[in-house]
Design a protein around this motif. Structure first.
Motif, mmCIF file in Angstrom:
data_model
loop_
_atom_site.group_PDB
_atom_site.id
_atom_site.type_symbol
_atom_site.label_atom_id
_atom_site.label_comp_id
_atom_site.label_asym_id
_atom_site.label_seq_id
_atom_site.Cartn_x
_atom_site.Cartn_y
_atom_site.Cartn_z
ATOM 1 N N LYS A 36 0.829 -1.203 0.000
ATOM 2 C CA LYS A 36 0.000 0.000 0.000
ATOM 3 C C LYS A 36 0.864 1.254 0.000
ATOM 4 C CE LYS A 36 -3.772 -2.351 0.102
ATOM 5 N NZ LYS A 36 -4.716 -2.361 -1.040
ATOM 6 N N GLN A 37 0.271 2.362 -0.407
ATOM 7 C CA GLN A 37 0.973 3.645 -0.427
ATOM 8 C C GLN A 37 0.748 4.324 0.918
ATOM 9 O OE1 GLN A 37 -0.044 6.075 -3.792
ATOM 10 N NE2 GLN A 37 1.274 7.764 -3.189
ATOM 11 N N PHE A 38 1.809 4.495 1.713
ATOM 12 C CA PHE A 38 1.622 5.011 3.060
ATOM 13 C C PHE A 38 2.846 5.758 3.556
ATOM 14 C CE2 PHE A 38 3.661 0.932 3.720
ATOM 15 C CZ PHE A 38 4.489 1.117 4.819
ATOM 16 N N GLU A 39 2.598 6.622 4.556
ATOM 17 C CA GLU A 39 3.630 7.300 5.339
ATOM 18 C C GLU A 39 3.198 7.201 6.798
ATOM 19 O OE1 GLU A 39 3.741 11.402 4.249
ATOM 20 O OE2 GLU A 39 3.594 11.003 2.101
ATOM 21 N N LEU A 40 4.023 6.639 7.653
ATOM 22 C CA LEU A 40 3.717 6.572 9.077
ATOM 23 C C LEU A 40 4.808 7.283 9.868
ATOM 24 C CD1 LEU A 40 2.388 2.956 9.814
ATOM 25 C CD2 LEU A 40 1.135 4.994 9.087
ATOM 26 N N TYR A 41 4.390 8.084 10.837
ATOM 27 C CA TYR A 41 5.316 8.840 11.668
ATOM 28 C C TYR A 41 5.034 8.560 13.138
ATOM 29 C CZ TYR A 41 5.989 11.373 7.293
ATOM 30 O OH TYR A 41 6.245 11.687 5.990
ATOM 31 N N ARG A 42 6.098 8.504 13.908
ATOM 32 C CA ARG A 42 6.006 8.268 15.346
ATOM 33 C C ARG A 42 6.643 9.452 16.082
ATOM 34 N NH1 ARG A 42 6.608 3.668 12.419
ATOM 35 N NH2 ARG A 42 5.598 1.720 13.130
ATOM 36 N N TYR A 43 6.004 9.849 17.177
ATOM 37 C CA TYR A 43 6.431 11.029 17.931
ATOM 38 C C TYR A 43 6.662 10.639 19.384
ATOM 39 C CZ TYR A 43 4.411 13.164 13.764
ATOM 40 O OH TYR A 43 4.114 13.493 12.461
ATOM 41 N N ASP A 44 7.660 11.240 19.995
ATOM 42 C CA ASP A 44 8.015 10.922 21.371
ATOM 43 C C ASP A 44 7.127 11.717 22.326
ATOM 44 O OD1 ASP A 44 9.265 9.901 23.569
ATOM 45 O OD2 ASP A 44 11.072 11.121 23.390
ATOM 46 N N CYS A 45 5.886 11.282 22.442
ATOM 47 C CA CYS A 45 4.892 11.981 23.260
ATOM 48 C C CYS A 45 3.762 11.004 23.570
ATOM 49 C CB CYS A 45 4.381 13.227 22.534
ATOM 50 S SG CYS A 45 3.756 12.886 20.867
ATOM 51 N N ASP A 46 2.618 11.515 24.005
ATOM 52 C CA ASP A 46 1.509 10.663 24.425
ATOM 53 C C ASP A 46 0.303 10.830 23.504
ATOM 54 O OD1 ASP A 46 2.852 9.626 26.680
ATOM 55 O OD2 ASP A 46 2.383 11.433 27.818
ATOM 56 N N TYR A 81 -1.035 17.394 25.312
ATOM 57 C CA TYR A 81 -0.603 18.205 24.163
ATOM 58 C C TYR A 81 0.911 18.368 24.135
ATOM 59 C CZ TYR A 81 -0.057 22.402 21.240
ATOM 60 O OH TYR A 81 0.332 23.307 20.294
ATOM 61 N N ASP A 82 1.452 18.187 22.945
ATOM 62 C CA ASP A 82 2.886 18.391 22.737
ATOM 63 C C ASP A 82 3.056 19.323 21.537
ATOM 64 O OD1 ASP A 82 5.760 17.105 23.443
ATOM 65 O OD2 ASP A 82 5.600 17.406 21.282
ATOM 66 N N ALA A 83 3.441 20.538 21.793
ATOM 67 C CA ALA A 83 3.455 21.575 20.759
ATOM 68 C C ALA A 83 4.378 21.223 19.603
ATOM 69 C CB ALA A 83 3.853 22.914 21.371
ATOM 70 N N ALA A 84 5.550 20.709 19.900
ATOM 71 C CA ALA A 84 6.510 20.394 18.836
ATOM 72 C C ALA A 84 5.990 19.272 17.947
ATOM 73 C CB ALA A 84 7.857 20.017 19.448
ATOM 74 N N SER A 85 5.438 18.242 18.558
ATOM 75 C CA SER A 85 4.908 17.124 17.775
ATOM 76 C C SER A 85 3.686 17.547 16.958
ATOM 77 C CB SER A 85 4.542 15.958 18.695
ATOM 78 O OG SER A 85 5.673 15.468 19.374
ATOM 79 N N ALA A 86 2.844 18.380 17.561
ATOM 80 C CA ALA A 86 1.668 18.870 16.848
ATOM 81 C C ALA A 86 2.078 19.688 15.625
ATOM 82 C CB ALA A 86 0.799 19.703 17.783
ATOM 83 N N ALA A 87 3.060 20.566 15.802
ATOM 84 C CA ALA A 87 3.508 21.404 14.684
ATOM 85 C C ALA A 87 4.133 20.573 13.572
ATOM 86 C CB ALA A 87 4.502 22.445 15.192
ATOM 87 N N LEU A 88 4.942 19.588 13.936
ATOM 88 C CA LEU A 88 5.591 18.750 12.927
ATOM 89 C C LEU A 88 4.568 17.887 12.201
ATOM 90 C CD1 LEU A 88 8.098 17.672 11.528
ATOM 91 C CD2 LEU A 88 8.462 16.134 13.491
ATOM 92 N N SER A 89 3.614 17.324 12.925
ATOM 93 C CA SER A 89 2.604 16.495 12.277
ATOM 94 C C SER A 89 1.734 17.328 11.335
ATOM 95 C CB SER A 89 1.736 15.774 13.317
ATOM 96 O OG SER A 89 0.982 16.685 14.085
ATOM 97 N N TRP A 90 1.423 18.549 11.719
ATOM 98 C CA TRP A 90 0.629 19.432 10.858
ATOM 99 C C TRP A 90 1.396 19.774 9.586
ATOM 100 C CZ3 TRP A 90 -4.134 20.709 9.996
ATOM 101 C CH2 TRP A 90 -4.459 21.905 9.328
ATOM 102 N N GLU A 91 2.673 20.031 9.710
ATOM 103 C CA GLU A 91 3.502 20.314 8.533
ATOM 104 C C GLU A 91 3.503 19.120 7.582
ATOM 105 O OE1 GLU A 91 8.281 20.789 7.689
ATOM 106 O OE2 GLU A 91 7.461 21.651 9.533
ATOM 107 N N ARG A 92 3.669 17.916 8.132
ATOM 108 C CA ARG A 92 3.658 16.710 7.307
ATOM 109 C C ARG A 92 2.273 16.463 6.715
ATOM 110 N NH1 ARG A 92 7.192 13.221 11.741
ATOM 111 N NH2 ARG A 92 9.248 13.574 10.767
ATOM 112 N N ASP A 93 1.252 16.755 7.494
ATOM 113 C CA ASP A 93 -0.125 16.602 7.048
ATOM 114 C C ASP A 93 -0.396 17.462 5.816
ATOM 115 O OD1 ASP A 93 -2.920 15.556 8.188
ATOM 116 O OD2 ASP A 93 -3.240 17.631 7.567
#
Length: 218
Positions: A176-186, A197-209
């Motif tokens: 399948k065509q996929f991208e999976l990302y893991r973040y050091d948070c909860d 909430y983890d601001a850095a992870s949220a910002a990075l995931s939004w950028e990738r999104d």
């Protein structure tokens, strides 16, 4: 600001981008219901150039953030397959017009639904999932029909790293065509209204999104 709109079989919260050529985005709630925070995510997508809608899967019930027991009851009472087939499809139909591509994204409970929509509905061009996965009985990775992006937390005790690893292995085995990302948070790291909430992870995931949608919707 968005507005409440009528959908087939219910209601939703809709935020328009103001662009005639905007792609569509269906956003799925967490287990808290149609909280102000998920409405703000809809508005974030509108500000980024998408016409976005959140269907109200709980039919008006909004659970306070401190009441995890009530949130669990509401989520457990939800028929995920029916909600996907009917309410999510109704939200996509609200956005549909000739030539428009529509994406599907969801958080927690909505992450499960975002995967089920990628399996069960043919109205979406791509799907993005935040820290929620269906059980194998609900839907298998091999049955996904569109590109998938996933955002998961290494500290998650609900959508666990082991579940994510198994999901990734299933996607890879089925080519399948996929991208999976893991973040050091909860779990819940994207929601600024809760303690996880983890601001850095949220910002990075939004950028990738947004990069994912630029590839698949525009």
């Amino acid at each position: 600001m968005g507005m409440t709109v009528k959908l087939e079989g219910g209601t939703g919260y809709y935020a328009a981008s103001g662009r005639q050529d905007a792609p569509g985005m269906v956003v799925i709630q967490e287990w808290w219901g149609l909280q102000d925070q998920i409405k703000s995510v809809c508005e974030q997508y509108a500000a980024a150039g998408f016409d976005a809608i959140v269907p109200d899967l709980y039919a008006g019930v909004v659970v306070p953030y401190h009441d995890e027991e009530a949130a669990g009851r509401e989520m457990d009472a939800l028929d995920f397959l029916s909600a996907t087939d009917l309410q999510v499809k109704a939200a996509a139909d609200f956005l549909a017009r000739p030539g428009r591509k529509i994406g599907l994204t969801g958080f927690c409970l909505g992450g499960i639904v975002s995967i089920l929509g990628a399996i069960r509905l043919d109205v979406f061009a791509a799907s993005s999932c935040y820290y929620g996965l269906p059980s194998p009985e609900q839907g298998k990775p091999a049955d996904i029909n569109i590109p998938i992006q996933g955002h998961f937390a290494l500290g998650d005790t609900w959508c666990t790293p082991a579940m994510v690893d198994a999901f990734e292995a299933g996607l890879a085995a089925a080519d399948k065509q996929f991208e999976l990302y893991r973040y050091d948070c909860d779990h819940g790291f994207f929601n600024p209204d809760i303690k996880e909430y983890d601001a850095a992870s949220a910002a990075l995931s939004w950028e990738r999104d947004l990069a994912f949608w630029a590839k698949h919707l525009k």
